[in-house]
Write an enzyme that holds these catalytic residues in place. Structure first.
Site, PDB file in Angstrom:
ATOM      1  CB  THR A  49      -0.924  -0.014   1.244  1.00  0.00           C
ATOM      2  OG1 THR A  49      -1.720  -1.180   1.170  1.00  0.00           O
ATOM      3  CG2 THR A  49      -1.802   1.205   1.310  1.00  0.00           C
ATOM      4  CB  THR A 160       0.922  -4.248   6.281  1.00  0.00           C
ATOM      5  OG1 THR A 160      -0.347  -4.132   5.615  1.00  0.00           O
ATOM      6  CG2 THR A 160       1.591  -2.900   6.376  1.00  0.00           C
TER       7      THR A 160
HETATM    8  N1  LIG Z   1      -1.147  -2.223   3.938  1.00  0.00           N
HETATM    9  C1  LIG Z   1      -0.733  -3.045   2.973  1.00  0.00           C
HETATM   10  O1  LIG Z   1       0.357  -2.906   2.496  1.00  0.00           O
HETATM   11  C2  LIG Z   1      -1.682  -4.148   2.580  1.00  0.00           C
HETATM   12  C3  LIG Z   1      -1.478  -4.659   1.187  1.00  0.00           C
HETATM   13  N2  LIG Z   1      -2.592  -5.486   0.813  1.00  0.00           N
HETATM   14  C4  LIG Z   1      -0.232  -5.521   1.064  1.00  0.00           C
HETATM   15  O2  LIG Z   1       0.060  -6.303   1.918  1.00  0.00           O
HETATM   16  O3  LIG Z   1       0.452  -5.419   0.058  1.00  0.00           O
END
Ligand SMILES: NC(=O)C[C@H](N)C(=O)O
Length: 625
Positions: A49, A160
């Site tokens: 993200t 994340t």
């Molecule tokens: N906050 C994020 O980065 C979530 C994203 N869906 C990922 O893990 O790439």
């Protein structure tokens, strides 16, 4: 243009002056560059993200070739003026943070701040971390490896969702790490008006540039956490931005250069216990090709001790070579074997995982199982060791004594100078160190003790040798190892007990067979052996009778009343024991001191079921002869 005009029309002196000015400016530039402390950081932008952009349907998606350009417009990430003046040749594609004077006195003792230059390598395609797999972990590690010497630290911009897995995996596959690797990401893209991404990335750059901490870490919410505890946000943090807990830093004692492991085992999984889980489910989960399982248990590592079916399923799996590691389902805490319910698991071969997170336990299993040169026993030992700081609480019984470098330590503390003194100390300590290592199944420690002059036949103050202990604990591979390296099967402790007796009393059938094959014999007087057999028969302990049988015992041995195990089993009506004894040569015709055979005892007691078993045995006996 001004310079052309000067060139063509101007006064030659003016021209000389301008050259001189330019020269002076250049020197000044170099001086200022030389004086300014600098750190170079490599940023691997994998996706997530943090660098996403909202598309026309309002959904976040990774956008290629976008992050670097945007960062250049954010003054805290890029000092345009400096970059235009000084970023050339080998650093032409770098970004430059403004000069930063770190408030931590530890950091600033020797330099007055630092300029962080960083280079971003963008992956193609950029990935949402849910789409990442083990191959991506290797790519990151390999990129760090091939750029290792040119940079002071590494940042991985990552989604994340699976960051905890990647961070844990990197901590294992990056062997002998000497520089910081920080993973960071965000919940909101870095270019939104409000974003956690800016702080996370900035903290990571500053941390990686100012502190030489040789660990894989995760930076989030102004905190830097060791990778393996990143899920557990409640644990003490390694750094709360300006204070580093230096004691919490794990440092490898190895003299090897940084390298990247080449293989990970994919046949690993996580099984979470729940009340009512069936043994069938456990068996299905742990069947081929599964090689390693992280078992998430209750509380401090408890599983139901009133479920022999489950324990049997775990035992079958460990016997088949599956390595099972016990960690807790709680977000905080560690596995201990102080409860009967927790001990039941270690008794069936499940390894205590201390306070490892599920991600750390899983990736560690995958890493260790991928080590093709390790024996099975070594893999088990390595799983219970703290390899990268992933186990802050190592289960006491899993700790290797060699972690303490005991002999050298004690010798130094006592200020022993002569060789003789050290040899004496060694003689006093080694047998106990060997017994302790045998108890924990620690072949690595045994190997180290042997390599430094340890003799596996030497006994401790109770006359116990490492082989006694390994036989008692049921460590088959340790027994094999000790026998191959000079341990004596005939050693007797001060209670005249041999390793064979330890194995028999603890019903370790395969170990008994190996000892017998190596020449071990039962050294008990026949009447004492008979008492042992009668006691086992009285307690319906068929496994002990079986163990004695494998050890070479005659199950018809009789005690001081001339009673055999069969007399006892018949008198007490223990049908299963009677059956086992009859199937294994137990004689129904021997008289006890009161002139009665086992068969007569059965008649006196009116045990038609037992009489039936005896008559079947008789039939088989006649057919056999
Ligand atoms: N906050 C994020 O980065 C979530 C994203 N869906 C990922 O893990 O790439």
């Amino acid at each position: 243009m001004e310079s052309d005009e000067t060139l063509t029309n101007g006064n030659p002196n003016e021209f000389d002056n301008s050259i001189r000015e330019a020269e002076l400016k250049k020197t000044a530039i170099h001086e200022s560059i030389d004086q300014e402390a600098e750190a170079r950081i490599l940023v691997l932008y994998t996706g997530g993200t943090i660098g996403m952009k909202s598309n026309n349907q309002g959904v976040y998606e990774p956008k290629a070739n976008f992050l670097v350009g945007e960062l250049k417009h954010l003054p805290m990430f890029h000092d345009v003026e400096y970059a235009e003046k000084y970023l050339m040749s080998d650093v032409a594609d770098y970004l430059a943070m403004p000069f930063y004077n770190h408030p931590d006195p530890d950091v600033n003792r020797y330099s007055k701040g630092k300029r962080i230059l960083y280079k971003i390598i963008e992956y193609d395609p950029l990935l949402d971390s849910s789409n990442m797999n083990m191959t991506d972990w290797f790519r990151i590690a390999t990129d760090i490896h091939s750029n290792y010497e040119q940079f002071d630290g590494f940042i991985v911009l990552h989604g994340t969702d699976t960051m905890a897995y990647t961070a844990s995996a990197l901590s294992f596959i990056c062997e002998n790490l000497g520089k910081p690797i920080i993973l960071t990401g965000s919940q909101i893209p870095i270019f939104e008006i409000r974003s956690d991404g800016r702080d996370n990335f900035l903290s990571s750059l500053i941390f990686a540039g100012h502190y030489c901490i040789p660990e894989v870490m995760v930076s989030f919410d102004n905190k830097i956490l060791e990778e393996t505890e990143h899920r557990k946000k409640i644990l003490p943090v390694l750094m709360h931005f300006v204070t580093v807990d230096w004691d919490a830093i794990y440092r490898s004692g190895s003299l090897e250069k940084f390298s990247v492991a080449t293989t990970l085992c994919r046949n690993v999984g996580v099984l979470r216990l729940f009340p009512g889980i069936t043994a069938q489910t456990v068996r299905a989960f742990m069947s081929t090709p599964m090689q390693g399982v992280v078992l998430q248990t209750y509380g401090v590592g408890n599983a139901p001790s009133n479920r022999p079916d489950l324990l049997l399923a775990f035992k079958e799996a460990t016997n088949m070579g599956v390595i099972i590691v016990n960690i807790t389902q709680c977000t905080k805490g560690f596995v201990d074997t102080s409860y009967e319910t927790g001990k039941a698991l270690s008794d069936v071969g499940v390894i205590g995982g201390g306070d490892m997170t599920p991600e750390a336990a899983l990736t560690k299993l995958s890493y260790i199982l991928g080590k093709e040169t390790y024996t099975h026993e070594k893999k088990r030992t390595m799983m219970s060791r703290n390899l990268r700081g992933e186990m802050k609480v190592v289960a006491k019984e899993d700790m290797s004594i060699m972690d303490f470098e005991l002999i050298e330590g004690v010798a130094k503390t006592l200020c022993l100078s002569s060789k003789e003194e050290v040899v004496k100390l060694k003689d006093a300590l080694y047998p106990n160190l060997m017994c302790t290592s045998a108890k924990t199944g620690d072949i690595l420690a045994l190997e180290k003790l042997r390599g430094t002059g340890g003799n596996f036949s030497s006994a401790n103050q109770d006359g116990r040798t490492a082989l006694h202990v390994a036989c008692r604990e049921g460590h088959l591979e340790v027994v094999q190892y000790l026998l191959q390296h000079g341990a004596s099967v005939h050693a007797k402790d001060l209670d005249k007990k041999t390793p064979l007796m330890d194995a028999v009393q603890n019903k370790h059938f395969s170990i008994i067979s190996i000892l017998v094959q190596t020449g071990a014999i039962i050294t008990l007087q026949p009447v004492i052996l008979a008492m042992e057999l009668c006691r086992a028969a009285s307690q319906e302990d068929v496994d002990t009778l079986k163990a004695w049988k494998i050890a070479g015992a005659d199950l018809n041995e009789s005690d001081y009343d001339n009673r055999t195990a069969l007399h006892v089993a018949v008198s007490l009506g223990h049908v299963e024991t009677v059956k086992f004894l009859l199937d294994n040569g137990g004689s129904w015709m021997l008289n006890d001191a009161f002139g009665k055979t086992a068969e007569e005892h059965a008649e006196l007691l009116g045990r038609t079921d037992i009489l039936e078993l005896i008559s079947k045995a008789k039939e088989q006996h006649t057919q056999g002869t």
